[in-house]
Design a protein around this motif. Sequence first.
Motif, PDB file in Angstrom:
ATOM      1  N   GLY A  96       0.647  -1.041  -0.219  1.00 51.09           N
ATOM      2  CA  GLY A  96       0.233   0.097   0.287  1.00 51.09           C
ATOM      3  C   GLY A  96       0.802   1.542  -0.289  1.00 51.09           C
ATOM      4  N   ASP A 105       5.877   5.663   3.748  1.00 49.14           N
ATOM      5  CA  ASP A 105       5.326   4.203   3.210  1.00 49.14           C
ATOM      6  C   ASP A 105       4.828   3.688   4.659  1.00 49.14           C
ATOM      7  OD1 ASP A 105       5.603   4.645   0.378  1.00 49.14           O
ATOM      8  OD2 ASP A 105       6.396   3.149   0.337  1.00 49.14           O
ATOM      9  N   ILE A 108       2.434   6.171   6.064  1.00 49.31           N
ATOM     10  CA  ILE A 108       0.812   5.657   5.589  1.00 49.31           C
ATOM     11  C   ILE A 108       0.389   4.593   5.974  1.00 49.31           C
ATOM     12  CG2 ILE A 108      -0.115   5.357   3.535  1.00 49.31           C
ATOM     13  CD1 ILE A 108       2.208   7.239   1.284  1.00 49.31           C
ATOM     14  N   LEU A 109       0.814   3.571   6.035  1.00 52.61           N
ATOM     15  CA  LEU A 109       0.820   2.702   6.669  1.00 52.61           C
ATOM     16  C   LEU A 109      -0.173   2.297   8.078  1.00 52.61           C
ATOM     17  CD1 LEU A 109       2.899  -0.197   5.389  1.00 52.61           C
ATOM     18  CD2 LEU A 109       0.575   0.284   3.798  1.00 52.61           C
ATOM     19  N   SER A 111      -1.117   5.619   9.393  1.00 49.04           N
ATOM     20  CA  SER A 111      -2.370   6.067   9.855  1.00 49.04           C
ATOM     21  C   SER A 111      -3.173   5.381   8.604  1.00 49.04           C
ATOM     22  CB  SER A 111      -2.525   6.988   8.123  1.00 49.04           C
ATOM     23  OG  SER A 111      -1.898   6.968   6.812  1.00 49.04           O
ATOM     24  N   LYS A 112      -3.139   4.236   7.705  1.00 53.26           N
ATOM     25  CA  LYS A 112      -4.401   3.206   7.571  1.00 53.26           C
ATOM     26  C   LYS A 112      -4.615   2.446   8.358  1.00 53.26           C
ATOM     27  CE  LYS A 112      -3.959   3.628   2.767  1.00 53.26           C
ATOM     28  NZ  LYS A 112      -3.558   3.131   1.404  1.00 53.26           N
ATOM     29  N   GLY A 113      -3.958   2.245   9.844  1.00 53.86           N
ATOM     30  CA  GLY A 113      -4.699   1.186  11.195  1.00 53.86           C
ATOM     31  C   GLY A 113      -3.383   0.190  11.399  1.00 53.86           C
ATOM     32  N   LEU A 114      -2.211   0.205  10.689  1.00 51.06           N
ATOM     33  CA  LEU A 114      -1.528  -0.825  10.521  1.00 51.06           C
ATOM     34  C   LEU A 114      -0.978  -1.001  11.742  1.00 51.06           C
ATOM     35  CD1 LEU A 114       1.068  -2.276   8.868  1.00 51.06           C
ATOM     36  CD2 LEU A 114       2.637  -0.975   9.198  1.00 51.06           C
ATOM     37  N   ARG A 161       0.726  -9.462   6.297  1.00 46.31           N
ATOM     38  CA  ARG A 161      -0.406  -8.943   5.666  1.00 46.31           C
ATOM     39  C   ARG A 161      -0.378  -9.337   4.374  1.00 46.31           C
ATOM     40  NH1 ARG A 161      -1.622  -4.013   7.378  1.00 46.31           N
ATOM     41  NH2 ARG A 161      -1.234  -3.043   5.580  1.00 46.31           N
TER      42      ARG A 161
END
Length: 191
Positions: A96, A105, A108-109, A111-114, A161
């Motif tokens: 992603g 990166d 970003i991950l 912020s998407k709930g990694l 993942r």
Amino acid sequence: MDWVDLYVQHFQFQISGILKCTCTNCKNFSLWSYDTESSSGVLIFPLSVVAPDCSPDLPVDCQGDFEEARQIFSKSPRGAAALLRLCLQKLLAHLGGAGKNIDDDIKILVSKGLDPHIQQALDVVRVTGNNAVHPLEMNLEDDEDSVLVLFDMINLIVEERISRPKNIQNRFANLPEKARLAIEKRDKPKV
């Protein structure tokens, strides 16, 4: 074991001190560099690889870097760490990210709930691999243990993942069609 001196003489050069050792049982061979003065030998083929194999779900464009890191690990832990950092950069594009800047990166991950554990694994590879190229506080010249962790972290990231979601998706796809349709109906937003 059968030992043969592979002395080669050519009009331009001469090679000596290389021995071929063949196992009389399995017929496999190895090559050794031998120093007659010290009566000592060093295995030069096959190179022993002690680093773990990559996950079968590691994307194809990442596998070459992982495998090259495995092959050079015993000779250059620092080089292996740098290759694993490159492997991570390519892997992030599959997870992603853009695959250009590892730190961006990961951000970003996150912020998407990694999952925080995966974020930590990503940062272990990022920081250690970065220090292999730009030494700060870590010296990886003789630190094989720290680099072995990187192989494990890459495989852990792929497991969490890529492999697990793929396995769950395959199991869900194998449910009876009637059950899958009922689940879809259940999960549709009510209008």
